[in-house]
Design a protein around this motif. Structure first.
Motif, PDB file in Angstrom:
ATOM      1  N   ILE A 117       0.831  -1.202   0.000  1.00 53.70           N
ATOM      2  CA  ILE A 117       0.000   0.000   0.000  1.00 53.70           C
ATOM      3  C   ILE A 117       0.872   1.262   0.000  1.00 53.70           C
ATOM      4  N   LYS A 118       2.144   1.123   0.369  1.00 54.23           N
ATOM      5  CA  LYS A 118       3.070   2.257   0.356  1.00 54.23           C
ATOM      6  C   LYS A 118       3.314   2.764  -1.066  1.00 54.23           C
ATOM      7  N   ASP A 119       3.140   1.891  -2.039  1.00 52.27           N
ATOM      8  CA  ASP A 119       3.364   2.250  -3.446  1.00 52.27           C
ATOM      9  C   ASP A 119       2.125   2.868  -4.096  1.00 52.27           C
ATOM     10  N   MET A 120       1.079   3.068  -3.317  1.00 52.87           N
ATOM     11  CA  MET A 120      -0.192   3.521  -3.881  1.00 52.87           C
ATOM     12  C   MET A 120      -0.088   4.896  -4.544  1.00 52.87           C
ATOM     13  N   GLY A 121       0.603   5.823  -3.939  1.00 46.77           N
ATOM     14  CA  GLY A 121       0.728   7.175  -4.498  1.00 46.77           C
ATOM     15  C   GLY A 121       1.356   7.163  -5.875  1.00 46.77           C
ATOM     16  N   ARG A 122       2.450   6.438  -6.003  1.00 45.87           N
ATOM     17  CA  ARG A 122       3.147   6.338  -7.287  1.00 45.87           C
ATOM     18  C   ARG A 122       2.253   5.661  -8.316  1.00 45.87           C
ATOM     19  N   LEU A 123       1.576   4.605  -7.895  1.00 43.06           N
ATOM     20  CA  LEU A 123       0.705   3.844  -8.785  1.00 43.06           C
ATOM     21  C   LEU A 123      -0.514   4.671  -9.212  1.00 43.06           C
ATOM     22  N   MET A 124      -1.057   5.465  -8.296  1.00 45.66           N
ATOM     23  CA  MET A 124      -2.203   6.326  -8.625  1.00 45.66           C
ATOM     24  C   MET A 124      -1.818   7.351  -9.691  1.00 45.66           C
ATOM     25  N   GLY A 125      -0.624   7.897  -9.586  1.00 45.58           N
ATOM     26  CA  GLY A 125      -0.159   8.875 -10.566  1.00 45.58           C
ATOM     27  C   GLY A 125      -0.085   8.283 -11.960  1.00 45.58           C
ATOM     28  N   VAL A 126       0.492   7.096 -12.059  1.00 45.64           N
ATOM     29  CA  VAL A 126       0.615   6.420 -13.352  1.00 45.64           C
ATOM     30  C   VAL A 126      -0.762   6.022 -13.876  1.00 45.64           C
ATOM     31  N   ALA A 127      -1.575   5.450 -13.008  1.00 44.08           N
ATOM     32  CA  ALA A 127      -2.902   4.976 -13.420  1.00 44.08           C
ATOM     33  C   ALA A 127      -3.808   6.128 -13.832  1.00 44.08           C
ATOM     34  N   SER A 128      -3.743   7.232 -13.118  1.00 43.48           N
ATOM     35  CA  SER A 128      -4.590   8.381 -13.447  1.00 43.48           C
ATOM     36  C   SER A 128      -4.280   8.919 -14.834  1.00 43.48           C
ATOM     37  N   LYS A 129      -3.006   8.945 -15.191  1.00 47.80           N
ATOM     38  CA  LYS A 129      -2.626   9.409 -16.522  1.00 47.80           C
ATOM     39  C   LYS A 129      -3.039   8.410 -17.594  1.00 47.80           C
ATOM     40  N   ALA A 132      -7.026   8.225 -17.983  1.00 45.41           N
ATOM     41  CA  ALA A 132      -7.724   9.519 -17.988  1.00 45.41           C
ATOM     42  C   ALA A 132      -8.927   9.466 -18.922  1.00 45.41           C
ATOM     43  N   GLY A 133     -10.079   9.806 -18.385  1.00 47.27           N
ATOM     44  CA  GLY A 133     -11.299   9.820 -19.181  1.00 47.27           C
ATOM     45  C   GLY A 133     -11.987   8.473 -19.271  1.00 47.27           C
ATOM     46  N   LYS A 134     -11.260   7.407 -18.962  1.00 47.33           N
ATOM     47  CA  LYS A 134     -11.825   6.066 -19.079  1.00 47.33           C
ATOM     48  C   LYS A 134     -12.293   5.512 -17.741  1.00 47.33           C
ATOM     49  N   ALA A 135     -11.736   6.057 -16.648  1.00 45.12           N
ATOM     50  CA  ALA A 135     -12.110   5.574 -15.316  1.00 45.12           C
ATOM     51  C   ALA A 135     -12.030   6.730 -14.330  1.00 45.12           C
ATOM     52  N   ASP A 136     -12.906   6.703 -13.361  1.00 44.24           N
ATOM     53  CA  ASP A 136     -12.962   7.719 -12.318  1.00 44.24           C
ATOM     54  C   ASP A 136     -11.819   7.492 -11.329  1.00 44.24           C
ATOM     55  N   GLY A 137     -11.247   8.581 -10.836  1.00 43.58           N
ATOM     56  CA  GLY A 137     -10.137   8.477  -9.885  1.00 43.58           C
ATOM     57  C   GLY A 137     -10.500   7.716  -8.625  1.00 43.58           C
ATOM     58  N   LYS A 138     -11.738   7.890  -8.171  1.00 48.04           N
ATOM     59  CA  LYS A 138     -12.185   7.193  -6.966  1.00 48.04           C
ATOM     60  C   LYS A 138     -12.244   5.684  -7.224  1.00 48.04           C
ATOM     61  N   ALA A 139     -12.733   5.300  -8.399  1.00 51.17           N
ATOM     62  CA  ALA A 139     -12.815   3.876  -8.744  1.00 51.17           C
ATOM     63  C   ALA A 139     -11.416   3.271  -8.851  1.00 51.17           C
ATOM     64  N   ILE A 140     -10.492   4.013  -9.440  1.00 53.89           N
ATOM     65  CA  ILE A 140      -9.109   3.539  -9.558  1.00 53.89           C
ATOM     66  C   ILE A 140      -8.524   3.323  -8.169  1.00 53.89           C
ATOM     67  N   SER A 141      -8.740   4.281  -7.273  1.00 56.28           N
ATOM     68  CA  SER A 141      -8.228   4.200  -5.913  1.00 56.28           C
ATOM     69  C   SER A 141      -8.759   2.976  -5.173  1.00 56.28           C
ATOM     70  N   VAL A 142     -10.059   2.733  -5.287  1.00 58.15           N
ATOM     71  CA  VAL A 142     -10.682   1.590  -4.599  1.00 58.15           C
ATOM     72  C   VAL A 142     -10.080   0.276  -5.089  1.00 58.15           C
ATOM     73  N   VAL A 143      -9.940   0.139  -6.396  1.00 56.47           N
ATOM     74  CA  VAL A 143      -9.413  -1.104  -6.964  1.00 56.47           C
ATOM     75  C   VAL A 143      -7.953  -1.298  -6.589  1.00 56.47           C
ATOM     76  N   ILE A 144      -7.172  -0.234  -6.604  1.00 57.06           N
ATOM     77  CA  ILE A 144      -5.758  -0.347  -6.215  1.00 57.06           C
ATOM     78  C   ILE A 144      -5.644  -0.799  -4.763  1.00 57.06           C
TER      79      ILE A 144
END
Length: 149
Positions: A117-129, A132-144
């Motif tokens: 879970i310590k890698d979540m911030g880095r992973l969120m940055g990559v996943a959000s980019k 983008a437009g295909k998935a909501d940030g909240k949904a990405i966060s929950v799945v991660i």
């Protein structure tokens, strides 16, 4: 066709059909786009990525408002917000399903080497980019969180 032109065409259709919900939603989108253009200088055209972010922001605002209205027992105010979110969502790319998102994020986790879970911030940055437009940030966060736990 650019988003601005597409919005104008849909606005004309909504006016002819006397669809007040669609018209109000499209006017909000047009207003947000014009505001963004004037912020960056009148000579610059907005990039497709910027337009997507504006649309996502407008949909998120409407959904958040609907949630608040529902919590307060005001379904009469929540329904128009959800209807407007639906109209604005037409201009967004198709959203990923939860299964597609899990599969894509599992692949991304293995590529980046994230293990806790310590890698979540880095992973969120990559996943959000990437999504983008295909998935909501909240949904990405929950799945991660589910995949890293």
């Amino acid at each position: 066709m650019s988003l601005s032109k597409d919005i104008m065409v849909k606005m004309k259709e909504a006016m002819k059909a006397k669809d007040t919900v669609a018209l109000e939603s499209l006017r909000a989108v047009k207003s947000a786009i014009l505001l963004a253009q004037t912020e960056n200088g009148a000579k610059e055209e907005l990039t497709e990525d910027t337009e997507l972010k504006i649309l996502q922001k407008l949909v998120k605002q409407r959904k958040d408002s609907a949630v608040l209205y529902t919590e307060q027992g005001r379904a009469d105010l929540a329904e128009p917000e959800l209807a407007q979110a639906e109209v604005i969502s037409q201009f967004l790319p198709a959203q990923m399903t939860e299964d597609e998102l899990k599969a894509a994020l599992t692949k991304l986790i293995s590529e980046t080497g994230a293990s806790s879970i310590k890698d979540m911030g880095r992973l969120m940055g990559v996943a959000s980019k990437e999504f983008a437009g295909k998935a909501d940030g909240k949904a990405i966060s929950v799945v991660i969180k589910q995949l890293l736990s």
